[in-house]
Motif scaffolding. Structure first.
Motif, PDB file in Angstrom:
ATOM      1  N   LYS A   1       0.829  -1.197   0.000  1.00  0.00           N
ATOM      2  CA  LYS A   1       0.000   0.000   0.000  1.00  0.00           C
ATOM      3  C   LYS A   1       0.870   1.257   0.000  1.00  0.00           C
ATOM      4  O   LYS A   1       0.593   2.216  -0.739  1.00  0.00           O
ATOM      5  N   ARG A  45       4.015   5.629  -5.533  1.00  0.00           N
ATOM      6  CA  ARG A  45       3.979   5.640  -6.986  1.00  0.00           C
ATOM      7  C   ARG A  45       2.912   6.604  -7.491  1.00  0.00           C
ATOM      8  O   ARG A  45       3.141   7.349  -8.446  1.00  0.00           O
ATOM      9  N   ASP A  46       1.762   6.602  -6.843  1.00  0.00           N
ATOM     10  CA  ASP A  46       0.685   7.521  -7.234  1.00  0.00           C
ATOM     11  C   ASP A  46       1.130   8.981  -7.079  1.00  0.00           C
ATOM     12  O   ASP A  46       0.855   9.824  -7.934  1.00  0.00           O
ATOM     13  N   MET A  47       1.821   9.270  -5.988  1.00  0.00           N
ATOM     14  CA  MET A  47       2.282  10.636  -5.762  1.00  0.00           C
ATOM     15  C   MET A  47       3.365  11.024  -6.765  1.00  0.00           C
ATOM     16  O   MET A  47       3.412  12.150  -7.250  1.00  0.00           O
ATOM     17  N   LYS A  48       4.243  10.082  -7.096  1.00  0.00           N
ATOM     18  CA  LYS A  48       5.348  10.372  -8.004  1.00  0.00           C
ATOM     19  C   LYS A  48       4.854  10.683  -9.409  1.00  0.00           C
ATOM     20  O   LYS A  48       5.336  11.601 -10.059  1.00  0.00           O
ATOM     21  N   TYR A  49       3.904   9.934  -9.877  1.00  0.00           N
ATOM     22  CA  TYR A  49       3.449  10.091 -11.255  1.00  0.00           C
ATOM     23  C   TYR A  49       2.169  10.904 -11.383  1.00  0.00           C
ATOM     24  O   TYR A  49       1.605  10.983 -12.461  1.00  0.00           O
ATOM     25  N   PHE A  50       1.705  11.500 -10.309  1.00  0.00           N
ATOM     26  CA  PHE A  50       0.490  12.318 -10.351  1.00  0.00           C
ATOM     27  C   PHE A  50       0.817  13.650 -10.999  1.00  0.00           C
ATOM     28  O   PHE A  50       1.740  14.345 -10.589  1.00  0.00           O
ATOM     29  N   SER A  51       0.091  14.011 -12.029  1.00  0.00           N
ATOM     30  CA  SER A  51       0.312  15.302 -12.674  1.00  0.00           C
ATOM     31  C   SER A  51      -1.038  16.014 -12.807  1.00  0.00           C
ATOM     32  O   SER A  51      -1.811  15.736 -13.714  1.00  0.00           O
ATOM     33  N   THR A  87       3.919   1.511  -1.154  1.00  0.00           N
ATOM     34  CA  THR A  87       4.545   1.593  -2.479  1.00  0.00           C
ATOM     35  C   THR A  87       3.574   2.159  -3.495  1.00  0.00           C
ATOM     36  O   THR A  87       3.923   3.003  -4.322  1.00  0.00           O
ATOM     37  N   LYS A  88       2.314   1.697  -3.431  1.00  0.00           N
ATOM     38  CA  LYS A  88       1.293   2.189  -4.359  1.00  0.00           C
ATOM     39  C   LYS A  88       1.050   3.676  -4.154  1.00  0.00           C
ATOM     40  O   LYS A  88       0.954   4.444  -5.120  1.00  0.00           O
ATOM     41  N   GLN A  89       0.971   4.098  -2.898  1.00  0.00           N
ATOM     42  CA  GLN A  89       0.754   5.508  -2.614  1.00  0.00           C
ATOM     43  C   GLN A  89       1.942   6.358  -3.097  1.00  0.00           C
ATOM     44  O   GLN A  89       1.754   7.432  -3.661  1.00  0.00           O
TER      45      GLN A  89
END
Length: 78
Positions: free
Chosen positions: A9, A15-21, A11-13
Motif C-alpha cells: 500500500k 507511486r501515485d504521488m510520483k506520477y500524479f500530474s 509503495t502504491k501511494q
C-alpha cells in the motif's frame, strides 16, 4: 494488515504521488506572477542617483601636484 500488504500500500501511494500530474492552469499562474511583479514594483522606490562628493575645495590645493600620470624620470615596467 500484515507487513506485506502495508508495504504494498505504501509503495502504491508513493507511486501515485510520483506520477500524479494535476492539470496546470498556466493562465492563472501568469496572472498571479504578473500581479506579484506589479505589487513589488509599486513598493520599490525609485533608485537615487549616487551623490558624488564635492572635491572643488581640493582642486586648487593639489592642482600643481598633478603631472598627468607620468612619473618624472622613472617608468614602471611589469
Amino acid at each position: 494488515m500484515g507487513r506485506g500488504r502495508q508495504k504494498a500500500k505504501a509503495t502504491k501511494q508513493a507511486r501515485d504521488m510520483k506520477y500524479f500530474s494535476p492539470a496546470t492552469d498556466y493562465s492563472a499562474l501568469q496572472r498571479e506572477l504578473t500581479d506579484q511583479e506589479s505589487r513589488a514594483a509599486a513598493r520599490r522606490p525609485e533608485p537615487l542617483e549616487p551623490v558624488e562628493p564635492d572635491y572643488s575645495a581640493y582642486a586648487d590645493k593639489y592642482a600643481d601636484d598633478d603631472d598627468g600620470g607620468e612619473e618624472s624620470g622613472s617608468r614602471r615596467t611589469g
